[in-house]
Scaffold this motif. Structure first.
Motif, PDB file in Angstrom:
ATOM      1  N   ASN A  36     -42.220 -24.461 -26.301  1.00 23.72           N
ATOM      2  CA  ASN A  36     -43.074 -25.261 -25.431  1.00 23.72           C
ATOM      3  C   ASN A  36     -43.698 -24.442 -24.312  1.00 23.72           C
ATOM      4  O   ASN A  36     -44.464 -24.978 -23.504  1.00 23.72           O
ATOM      5  N   LYS A 142     -39.841 -27.362 -36.498  1.00 21.39           N
ATOM      6  CA  LYS A 142     -40.755 -27.461 -35.360  1.00 21.39           C
ATOM      7  C   LYS A 142     -41.678 -26.248 -35.297  1.00 21.39           C
ATOM      8  O   LYS A 142     -42.893 -26.382 -35.075  1.00 21.39           O
ATOM      9  N   ARG A 143     -41.128 -25.064 -35.536  1.00 19.89           N
ATOM     10  CA  ARG A 143     -41.931 -23.842 -35.449  1.00 19.89           C
ATOM     11  C   ARG A 143     -42.996 -23.796 -36.542  1.00 19.89           C
ATOM     12  O   ARG A 143     -44.160 -23.474 -36.278  1.00 19.89           O
ATOM     13  N   MET A 146     -45.772 -26.226 -35.770  1.00 22.83           N
ATOM     14  CA  MET A 146     -46.671 -25.751 -34.718  1.00 22.83           C
ATOM     15  C   MET A 146     -47.610 -24.667 -35.239  1.00 22.83           C
ATOM     16  O   MET A 146     -48.788 -24.622 -34.873  1.00 22.83           O
ATOM     17  N   GLU A 149     -50.423 -26.279 -37.073  1.00 21.68           N
ATOM     18  CA  GLU A 149     -51.402 -26.879 -36.168  1.00 21.68           C
ATOM     19  C   GLU A 149     -52.261 -25.824 -35.479  1.00 21.68           C
ATOM     20  O   GLU A 149     -53.452 -26.033 -35.243  1.00 21.68           O
ATOM     21  N   GLN A 150     -51.669 -24.686 -35.140  1.00 25.47           N
ATOM     22  CA  GLN A 150     -52.388 -23.650 -34.398  1.00 25.47           C
ATOM     23  C   GLN A 150     -53.316 -22.821 -35.276  1.00 25.47           C
ATOM     24  O   GLN A 150     -54.306 -22.275 -34.793  1.00 25.47           O
TER      25      GLN A 150
END
Length: 322
Positions: A36, A142-143, A146, A149-150
């Motif tokens: 985060n 989670k990683r 992300m 998404e990135q």
């Protein structure tokens, strides 16, 4: 009627194990290790005065150490997840962490329950190993989510950099500076490796295999083909960014469509177990009249087999390949 609080104590101890593992992780490595964090970890280490070569060595060590330790007994079950989660703990530290939280769980079971020592030892070991595995698995999910998404935004940033005249290596460095973790540090490692002589396409392929992500493989193949055959890399990456974003939207749509079925499967699989626990808590002698019969054990095994089959079938029904 006497209600037992032991099932609740087990749940609270398991949650405490997860919180303890996360707390130890953040305490050892600081806030920069958190996904985060707005500033990626590589830049934060550079800002603290650590040399570029030392930062690259540290990050590469963290990326490779788990797969190199697959030969450790039982650790092979965690190695793949730990690599995708990019856990900074070494394999030896993770094993020590399992032992430590198992001891904490045993103390909690000793204080909060009246079960025998043998049961407490077994349950505490299961909680220690299971808690660390659950924590690593959640970190990996989670990683990877992300990074997915990135990635479209990162590729579009590369396209803009290429169109204003920057070489591809500079475009990757810009992404490494502007994009937060987890993708920012990964691209920073690729940029540093390129500066020390490694082929950019090879670094992208290694990243794609490490995170096991199809969209990242597309990026690596596109760069490799452009380096071999030439062409307008900006136009290639622009089309790739659109494809990746469309795939991401499709994945989200499929996830939304199958969410109800997944929760139904989870409920159907978990409710019988919860009902069994509640019956034993509220009325411990509920099964006394039947549990001594010859049909009780076979019937219980048949029910358990149906519950296990339900888990697999519901997963198969909701596992839609896109």
């Amino acid at each position: 009627m006497v209600l037992s609080a032991e099932p609740l104590v087990y749940l609270l101890i398991f949650i405490a194990v997860l919180v303890l593992v996360e707390g130890v992780y953040l305490t050892v490595f600081g806030k920069s290790i958190s996904l985060n964090n707005r500033v990626n970890r590589r830049l934060e280490m550079l800002e603290k005065g650590v040399g570029r070569e030392q930062v690259l060595e540290q990050l590469r060590k963290e990326m490779q150490q788990h797969m190199n330790a697959k030969g450790i007994p039982l650790y092979s079950l965690l190695a793949d997840k730990a690599q995708k989660a990019n856990i900074a703990f070494t394999p030896q530290q993770i094993m020590m962490l399992m032992a430590g939280v198992s001891v904490v769980a045993y103390i909690g079971l000793t204080v909060g329950t009246s079960t025998g020592p043998a049961v407490r030892i077994i349950v505490s070991i299961v909680m220690g190993i299971g808690g660390v595995y659950t924590w690593i698995n959640n970190k990996a999910k989670k990683r990877l989510s992300m990074i997915e998404e990135q990635l479209p935004d990162a590729v579009e940033l590369m396209v803009r950099s290429l169109r204003v005249g920057h070489p591809f290596s500079s475009a990757v460095q810009i992404v490494a500076r502007e994009v937060p973790d987890p993708l920012g540090s990964e691209m920073g490692v690729i940029a540093d490796e390129s500066a020390y002589g490694r082929d950019m396409a090879d670094s992208l392929k290694a990243l794609a295999e490490r995170v096991d992500m199809q969209d990242m493989r597309f990026l690596a193949v596109a760069v490799s083909i452009q380096q071999t055959s030439g062409g307008n890399l900006a136009e290639i990456l622009d089309g790739l960014a659109k494809v990746i974003r469309s795939r991401f939207k499709l994945f989200r749509r499929v996830k939304a469509i199958t969410a109800e079925a997944k929760w139904s499967g989870t409920f159907l699989s978990g409710f019988p177990l919860v009902a069994l626990v509640m019956i034993n808590v509220i009325q411990p002698h509920y099964y006394d009249d039947v549990k001594e019969t010859v049909f009780f054990i076979p019937a219980a095994l048949v029910v358990a087999a149906f519950l296990v089959a339900n888990v697999f079938f519901m997963k198969m029904l909701t596992n839609i390949k896109v």
